[in-house]
Design a protein around this motif. Sequence first.
Motif, PDB file in Angstrom:
ATOM      1  N   MET A 171       0.830  -1.212   0.000  1.00 56.07           N
ATOM      2  CA  MET A 171       0.000   0.000   0.000  1.00 56.07           C
ATOM      3  C   MET A 171       0.867   1.265   0.000  1.00 56.07           C
ATOM      4  N   GLU A 172       1.946   1.227   0.783  1.00 54.52           N
ATOM      5  CA  GLU A 172       2.767   2.430   0.881  1.00 54.52           C
ATOM      6  C   GLU A 172       3.760   2.549  -0.261  1.00 54.52           C
ATOM      7  N   TYR A 173       4.438   1.455  -0.610  1.00 55.73           N
ATOM      8  CA  TYR A 173       5.515   1.543  -1.592  1.00 55.73           C
ATOM      9  C   TYR A 173       5.006   1.693  -3.024  1.00 55.73           C
ATOM     10  N   ILE A 174       3.901   1.029  -3.358  1.00 56.26           N
ATOM     11  CA  ILE A 174       3.367   1.136  -4.719  1.00 56.26           C
ATOM     12  C   ILE A 174       2.334   2.245  -4.822  1.00 56.26           C
ATOM     13  N   TYR A 175       1.395   2.306  -3.873  1.00 58.23           N
ATOM     14  CA  TYR A 175       0.276   3.249  -3.986  1.00 58.23           C
ATOM     15  C   TYR A 175       0.502   4.566  -3.240  1.00 58.23           C
ATOM     16  N   ASP A 176       1.558   4.642  -2.425  1.00 56.04           N
ATOM     17  CA  ASP A 176       1.910   5.887  -1.739  1.00 56.04           C
ATOM     18  C   ASP A 176       0.763   6.411  -0.878  1.00 56.04           C
ATOM     19  N   VAL A 177       0.097   5.514  -0.149  1.00 50.01           N
ATOM     20  CA  VAL A 177      -0.938   5.948   0.798  1.00 50.01           C
ATOM     21  C   VAL A 177      -0.481   5.652   2.221  1.00 50.01           C
ATOM     22  N   LYS A 178      -0.805   6.565   3.117  1.00 49.29           N
ATOM     23  CA  LYS A 178      -0.394   6.460   4.513  1.00 49.29           C
ATOM     24  C   LYS A 178      -1.601   6.133   5.393  1.00 49.29           C
ATOM     25  N   PRO A 179      -1.367   5.545   6.560  1.00 49.25           N
ATOM     26  CA  PRO A 179      -2.465   5.320   7.506  1.00 49.25           C
ATOM     27  C   PRO A 179      -3.223   6.624   7.769  1.00 49.25           C
TER      28      PRO A 179
ATOM     29  N   THR B 261      -4.485 -12.118 -10.456  1.00 47.34           N
ATOM     30  CA  THR B 261      -5.121 -12.774  -9.314  1.00 47.34           C
ATOM     31  C   THR B 261      -4.133 -13.738  -8.656  1.00 47.34           C
ATOM     32  N   GLU B 262      -3.353 -14.439  -9.487  1.00 48.51           N
ATOM     33  CA  GLU B 262      -2.445 -15.462  -8.973  1.00 48.51           C
ATOM     34  C   GLU B 262      -1.293 -14.889  -8.158  1.00 48.51           C
ATOM     35  N   THR B 263      -0.935 -13.626  -8.379  1.00 43.36           N
ATOM     36  CA  THR B 263       0.192 -13.044  -7.643  1.00 43.36           C
ATOM     37  C   THR B 263      -0.259 -12.240  -6.435  1.00 43.36           C
ATOM     38  N   GLY B 264      -1.439 -11.631  -6.505  1.00 47.39           N
ATOM     39  CA  GLY B 264      -1.964 -10.907  -5.351  1.00 47.39           C
ATOM     40  C   GLY B 264      -1.451  -9.494  -5.181  1.00 47.39           C
ATOM     41  N   TRP B 265      -0.409  -9.126  -5.889  1.00 48.13           N
ATOM     42  CA  TRP B 265       0.132  -7.762  -5.817  1.00 48.13           C
ATOM     43  C   TRP B 265       0.965  -7.508  -7.060  1.00 48.13           C
ATOM     44  N   GLY B 266       1.456  -6.302  -7.217  1.00 53.35           N
ATOM     45  CA  GLY B 266       2.048  -5.860  -8.458  1.00 53.35           C
ATOM     46  C   GLY B 266       3.273  -6.639  -8.898  1.00 53.35           C
ATOM     47  N   ILE B 267       3.282  -7.069 -10.174  1.00 46.73           N
ATOM     48  CA  ILE B 267       4.474  -7.653 -10.802  1.00 46.73           C
ATOM     49  C   ILE B 267       5.346  -6.526 -11.357  1.00 46.73           C
ATOM     50  N   ALA B 268       4.703  -5.566 -11.984  1.00 49.41           N
ATOM     51  CA  ALA B 268       5.416  -4.395 -12.514  1.00 49.41           C
ATOM     52  C   ALA B 268       4.641  -3.148 -12.122  1.00 49.41           C
ATOM     53  N   ALA B 269       5.345  -2.126 -11.677  1.00 55.08           N
ATOM     54  CA  ALA B 269       4.666  -0.921 -11.202  1.00 55.08           C
ATOM     55  C   ALA B 269       5.646   0.239 -11.148  1.00 55.08           C
ATOM     56  N   ASN B 270       5.084   1.432 -11.008  1.00 51.39           N
ATOM     57  CA  ASN B 270       5.867   2.638 -10.773  1.00 51.39           C
ATOM     58  C   ASN B 270       5.789   2.908  -9.265  1.00 51.39           C
ATOM     59  N   PRO B 271       6.883   2.734  -8.531  1.00 46.25           N
ATOM     60  CA  PRO B 271       6.834   2.741  -7.060  1.00 46.25           C
ATOM     61  C   PRO B 271       6.640   4.142  -6.480  1.00 46.25           C
ATOM     62  N   ALA B 272       5.404   4.612  -6.504  1.00 43.05           N
ATOM     63  CA  ALA B 272       5.108   5.990  -6.112  1.00 43.05           C
ATOM     64  C   ALA B 272       5.533   6.295  -4.680  1.00 43.05           C
ATOM     65  N   GLY B 273       5.483   5.298  -3.804  1.00 40.78           N
ATOM     66  CA  GLY B 273       5.831   5.541  -2.408  1.00 40.78           C
ATOM     67  C   GLY B 273       7.319   5.504  -2.123  1.00 40.78           C
ATOM     68  N   ILE B 274       8.118   5.106  -3.097  1.00 43.75           N
ATOM     69  CA  ILE B 274       9.583   5.095  -2.937  1.00 43.75           C
ATOM     70  C   ILE B 274      10.183   6.254  -3.720  1.00 43.75           C
ATOM     71  N   GLU B 275      10.045   6.193  -5.020  1.00 43.78           N
ATOM     72  CA  GLU B 275      10.501   7.275  -5.897  1.00 43.78           C
ATOM     73  C   GLU B 275       9.762   7.147  -7.216  1.00 43.78           C
ATOM     74  N   LEU B 276       9.010   8.164  -7.569  1.00 43.16           N
ATOM     75  CA  LEU B 276       8.226   8.126  -8.792  1.00 43.16           C
ATOM     76  C   LEU B 276       9.152   8.183  -9.998  1.00 43.16           C
ATOM     77  N   GLU B 277       9.059   7.160 -10.847  1.00 49.26           N
ATOM     78  CA  GLU B 277       9.887   7.104 -12.044  1.00 49.26           C
ATOM     79  C   GLU B 277       9.191   7.814 -13.206  1.00 49.26           C
ATOM     80  N   THR B 278       9.966   8.185 -14.204  1.00 45.56           N
ATOM     81  CA  THR B 278       9.403   8.791 -15.405  1.00 45.56           C
ATOM     82  C   THR B 278       8.416   7.827 -16.051  1.00 45.56           C
ATOM     83  N   VAL B 279       7.237   8.314 -16.381  1.00 40.80           N
ATOM     84  CA  VAL B 279       6.215   7.464 -17.003  1.00 40.80           C
ATOM     85  C   VAL B 279       6.498   7.341 -18.495  1.00 40.80           C
ATOM     86  N   LYS B 280       6.427   6.115 -19.013  1.00 45.01           N
ATOM     87  CA  LYS B 280       6.459   5.874 -20.449  1.00 45.01           C
ATOM     88  C   LYS B 280       5.079   5.395 -20.864  1.00 45.01           C
TER      89      LYS B 280
END
Length: 368
Positions: free
Chosen positions: A1-9, A128-147
């Motif tokens: 929730m925090e590292y990929i979606y950048d949401v805090k409690p 569904t089989e993985t339950g969380w992101g395989i590939a993502a832009n890690p908004a909660g760590i450092e937002l990468e340039t979007v392609k």
Amino acid sequence: MEYIYDVKPGEVFWAASDVGWVVGHSYIVYAPLLHGCSTIVYEGKPVRTPDAGGFWRVMEEYKVSAFFTEPTAFRAVKKEDPNGELLKKYDLSHVRAIFQAGERLDPPTYEWLSDLLKKPILDHWWQTETGWGIAANPAGIELETVKSGSATFPVPGYKLEVLDETGNILGPNEEGALAIKLPMPPSCLNTLWNNHERFVEAYLDTYPGYYLCGDDGYIDEDGYVFVMGRIDDVINVAGHRLSTGEMEEVVASHDAIAECAVVGINDELKGQLPVAFYIRKDGVESEPEEIEKELIQMVRGTIGAICCFSKAMEVKRLPKTRSGKILRKTIRQISETDDVPTPATIDDPGILDESREAYKAAKVGRFV
């Protein structure tokens, strides 16, 4: 929730999915509540509840920090409100990012959203089989340039590679089967209930040492992951392996098109041929013949004459699941047989008859 979606409690997270799907129970219920966030359960569609501003209204009312839905939902909004007039009624200053998943975020939809909202529009890819992101832009760590068209980078824990038909690792920008080098990270499935043999056959046997994702794509020279579609959406036209997702990208870029699907149908001479189904934007008055001619020129000009793209059919609706995914396999099956099973997840079974009538009117597939 925090590292990929950048949401805090204490913040508000909204995943506008059907609660019966993996996104529903995992990212409407478990994840946000365990993380200490407020969550929203939304029963309704993105349009005509009562209008195409439903998403904006809920975001403003509940001060949503991060919003997650599938691209087809925004394509429905774009169809009814292409200039974003309804957005002007609402204050979305508290929304930090919009997350997309469930199907590929095509560049035309990405560009429309990005221009409209002036906020990060972040595609990410998982199953569904993985339950969380395989590939993502890690908004909660450092937002990468979007392609545009990319789900960005593999998430830590996944060793993602692109393989050819014999299991060789492909190089940058070479399209093939996306596969995860074993072992899988925590949370991923490790069997099927009471049917482990089926699990091994479906996911592990094709490429020993890898989990087969079932999606086709490539990784570019910068490490960005591009998921082009399901493996069975790659068609063979006179010996050329072509991505229907790439053709959809071109069709969707036409100014008159709100939403589209490209599928391969059987052809005695070429093996398969691509055909497009499209929904026009509200207010567009061009004749279908004119639109079809322009689409043929665009696809052939972008991809090449080898794709043999020559048919585009206007429809009122496309068959979809209740979560908004276009049922491309079902559309393809209708061109081959009357005995098409009605998917249990379909939103409205009546759409199948509409697709059948479109094939008949255009004299395509078995209706030639």
